[in-house]
Design an enzyme around this catalytic site. Structure first.
Site, PDB file in Angstrom:
ATOM      1  N   VAL A  13       0.867  -1.178   0.000  1.00  0.00           N
ATOM      2  CA  VAL A  13       0.000   0.000   0.000  1.00  0.00           C
ATOM      3  C   VAL A  13       0.902   1.224   0.000  1.00  0.00           C
ATOM      4  O   VAL A  13       2.070   1.171   0.377  1.00  0.00           O
ATOM      5  CB  VAL A  13      -0.953   0.029   1.225  1.00  0.00           C
ATOM      6  CG1 VAL A  13      -2.008  -1.053   1.100  1.00  0.00           C
ATOM      7  CG2 VAL A  13      -0.177  -0.101   2.516  1.00  0.00           C
ATOM      8  N   SER A  14       0.334   2.363  -0.413  1.00  0.00           N
ATOM      9  CA  SER A  14       1.153   3.554  -0.645  1.00  0.00           C
ATOM     10  C   SER A  14       1.524   4.296   0.625  1.00  0.00           C
ATOM     11  O   SER A  14       2.588   4.903   0.711  1.00  0.00           O
ATOM     12  CB  SER A  14       0.427   4.517  -1.594  1.00  0.00           C
ATOM     13  OG  SER A  14       0.205   3.894  -2.830  1.00  0.00           O
ATOM     14  N   THR A  15       0.650   4.298   1.628  1.00  0.00           N
ATOM     15  CA  THR A  15       0.885   5.124   2.801  1.00  0.00           C
ATOM     16  C   THR A  15       0.822   4.291   4.070  1.00  0.00           C
ATOM     17  O   THR A  15       0.162   3.255   4.126  1.00  0.00           O
ATOM     18  CB  THR A  15      -0.162   6.254   2.910  1.00  0.00           C
ATOM     19  OG1 THR A  15      -1.446   5.686   3.141  1.00  0.00           O
ATOM     20  CG2 THR A  15      -0.179   7.093   1.646  1.00  0.00           C
ATOM     21  N   GLN A  18      -2.748   3.888   5.373  1.00  0.00           N
ATOM     22  CA  GLN A  18      -3.501   2.769   4.802  1.00  0.00           C
ATOM     23  C   GLN A  18      -3.129   1.461   5.485  1.00  0.00           C
ATOM     24  O   GLN A  18      -3.972   0.623   5.779  1.00  0.00           O
ATOM     25  CB  GLN A  18      -3.230   2.670   3.299  1.00  0.00           C
ATOM     26  CG  GLN A  18      -3.875   3.768   2.480  1.00  0.00           C
ATOM     27  CD  GLN A  18      -3.504   3.651   1.014  1.00  0.00           C
ATOM     28  OE1 GLN A  18      -2.442   3.145   0.671  1.00  0.00           O
ATOM     29  NE2 GLN A  18      -4.388   4.126   0.155  1.00  0.00           N
TER      30      GLN A  18
END
Length: 567
Positions: A13-15, A18
């Site tokens: 996931v990007s962050t 998240q």
């Protein structure tokens, strides 16, 4: 019987937000395991990347997977991802790593974008990667636009605030809590101390450079926000960060650390810890000490005025030239020497005559007790004002320590009487916070008191002025007719030469430090050049303490001579 293909799952996931809220990773894992089961793959390992961008390969789990996939023999035959964008959002990097794995017999498979190995499918994968890269850049553009608007409204965008500040909730918009910066009383005094050391020293020495400040902080057990030791980079960032004068610059640099255009920078107003005058003075000191402005060899060169003497017309340095077969030496404008008379008309001055003129004039005009008293009167007044402010600050710190100690006592009384439960986590946090405030306030008060007492021991008396003037006149010359360059540089920091005029300029504060360094017996502090290259940059100084002209008896260099001492 054929062996099933061994598979590795890569989930990303990007962050970090998240990852914390399990937005995507559990779903990716569920679909990946179901895909492997339906295809008859043997799942041997799972690599989970919580909160990392796919626009670069600086991802620990990704690198661990690539290292395993390119080792011989590889522990798995296929890498399974939810989509190619989970693997990479840069089409060039995607192809690079796909081919790197393929060389070792490892294939990349997407659950939602199944592709074959023929040229058409390879082309389709590359086109998809281009679209993923475009979408990533568009998302980044929208995110930065939202962050800039948030900053324009004066809100903090969520990163760790600079030391000396903390975030507080300012307002709520829906489910979103907007935050702003406020001064952190626990660490703001450390920031003020760093600026004070840079500008005034610790009361026993002159201005401190970054390395000496680091040594002072670590030697006096003044720790960073997380309890660690200070480093040169941390102190330098504090001394150059405009946040501390109330102007936090958001979106200053790109991901590659390159400076962005001024039109892209958003200035967020925050409570100032340092006044602008102090900040500007520290920037001038840092600039003057930079090796590209004042190389170290200038301070140890063979001539008395090297690094100090400048052409008044162009503000360029004057360097040594020789004449008459080397018999005579001159200070000459370097701009004229390099670029010709069209760049600067310039002039040349006999070195021996100018050296003698400056030393004689300092002896007769500056190194007299009554002159020194006139020059230093305003500095001494300001020093007394600073001492008064420091006494007020000490009283405030002691009040804060006493107040926190009283609150702690009340909490302890409540615990003893059974009103409060020591096992309550909120109570424990409150006790820890009050202890930290009490200890920090006591430490800061003791440090400020020590500095106040140290500066108080250096009171300037009339006898000290007389002793300093007499000793400095004796020491500025050598027995063989030469000059003590280190002593002269402690008295004057810039000499400007024009047709018919010479101007000597110095710092009142530095003169005072020189005076008190050894109790008035002519001590010389470390060499700390403090002048900017342009005359206009010094226009705010108090000028012309000595106004009456003195004729220069020299057939080669007639004219007037002024001594300017600046605050």
């Amino acid at each position: 019987m054929t062996m099933p293909l061994r598979a590795a799952l890569y989930l990303r996931v990007s962050t970090a937000r998240q990852a914390e809220h399990d937005v995507s990773i559990p779903d990716q894992k569920r679909q990946g395991e179901a895909y492997c089961q339906s295809r008859g793959f043997q799942l041997v390992e799972t690599f989970v990347e919580p909160g990392a961008s796919a626009t670069n390969d600086r991802r620990p789990e990704f690198q661990r997977m690539i290292e395993a996939g390119t080792s011989k023999p590889a522990p798995f035959d296929v890498v399974v991802v939810h989509s190619f964008s989970r693997f990479f959002r840069d089409h060039f990097e995607l192809e690079f790593y796909v081919r790197k794995l393929a060389k070792n017999g490892v294939k990349l498979i997407s659950i939602t974008q199944e592709m074959g190995d023929d040229p058409m499918h390879v082309m389709m994968r590359q086109i998809m990667a281009l679209f993923d890269e475009y979408q990533s850049k568009e998302n980044a553009k929208h995110v930065i636009r939202a962050l800039k608007e948030n900053a324009r409204q004066g809100f903090w965008n969520g990163s760790l605030p600079p030391i000396g500040y903390r975030t507080v909730a300012a307002e709520t918009r829906g489910a979103k809590v907007k935050k702003k910066l406020e001064i952190d009383p626990l660490h703001a005094d450390t920031v003020r101390l760093i600026y004070r050391l840079a500008l005034h020293g610790d009361g026993t020495s002159g201005q401190m450079g970054v390395k000496r400040i680091v040594s002072y902080l670590n030697g006096n057990r003044i720790f960073t926000r997380d309890g660690g030791r200070w480093g040169i980079g941390q102190v330098h960032r504090i001394l150059t960060r405009r946040t501390y004068i109330g102007e936090h610059e958001f979106n200053r640099r790109s991901k590659s650390k390159a400076l962005k255009p001024e039109s892209e920078v958003v200035v967020v107003p925050v409570p100032p810890i340092i006044d602008r005058e102090t900040f500007d003075a520290v920037q001038a000191l840092l600039k003057a000490r930079h090796p590209t402005v004042m190389p170290s060899r200038v301070l140890s060169g063979p001539t008395m005025l090297t690094g100090l003497i400048h052409c008044a017309k162009c503000s360029g340095a004057m360097t040594i030239r020789t004449g008459k077969g080397g018999r005579y030496r001159y200070y000459a404008c370097s701009t004229k020497a390099r670029q010709g008379p069209t760049a600067c008309e310039g002039m040349a001055v006999r070195m021996d005559k100018l050296d003698e003129l400056i030393v004689t004039h300092l002896e007769e005009r500056l190194l007299q007790p009554e002159r020194l008293e006139t020059i230093l009167s305003t500095v001494l007044d300001r020093r007394e004002e600073r001492a008064e402010r420091r006494r007020d600050h000490i009283a405030e710190l002691n009040r804060r320590a006493a107040e926190s100690a009283l609150r702690l006592k009340r909490l302890y009384d409540a615990i003893e009487s059974g009103v409060a439960d020591l096992g309550d986590p909120a109570l424990k946090d409150r006790i820890d916070g009050l202890r930290a405030i009490h200890d920090q306030a006591k430490t800061d008060a003791e440090r400020a008191q020590a500095m106040l007492e140290s500066s108080g021991q250096q009171a300037v008396t009339s006898q000290m002025l007389k002793t300093f003037a007499r000793t400095a006149r004796e020491r500025i010359r050598l027995a063989g007719g030469g000059y003590r360059r280190d002593h002269l540089r402690a008295l004057a920091q810039r000499v400007e030469v024009a047709e018919g005029e010479v101007r000597i300029m110095g710092s009142k504060s530095r003169l005072l430090r020189t005076l008190v360094a050894n109790g008035g017996v002519g001590g010389v502090p470390g060499q700390e050049p403090k002048w900017r290259s342009g005359r206009d940059s010094n226009s705010g100084a108090k000028r012309l303490i000595f106004r009456d002209p003195v004729s220069v008896r020299s057939s080669r260099y007639p004219g007037m001579y002024h001594v300017d001492f600046f605050a």
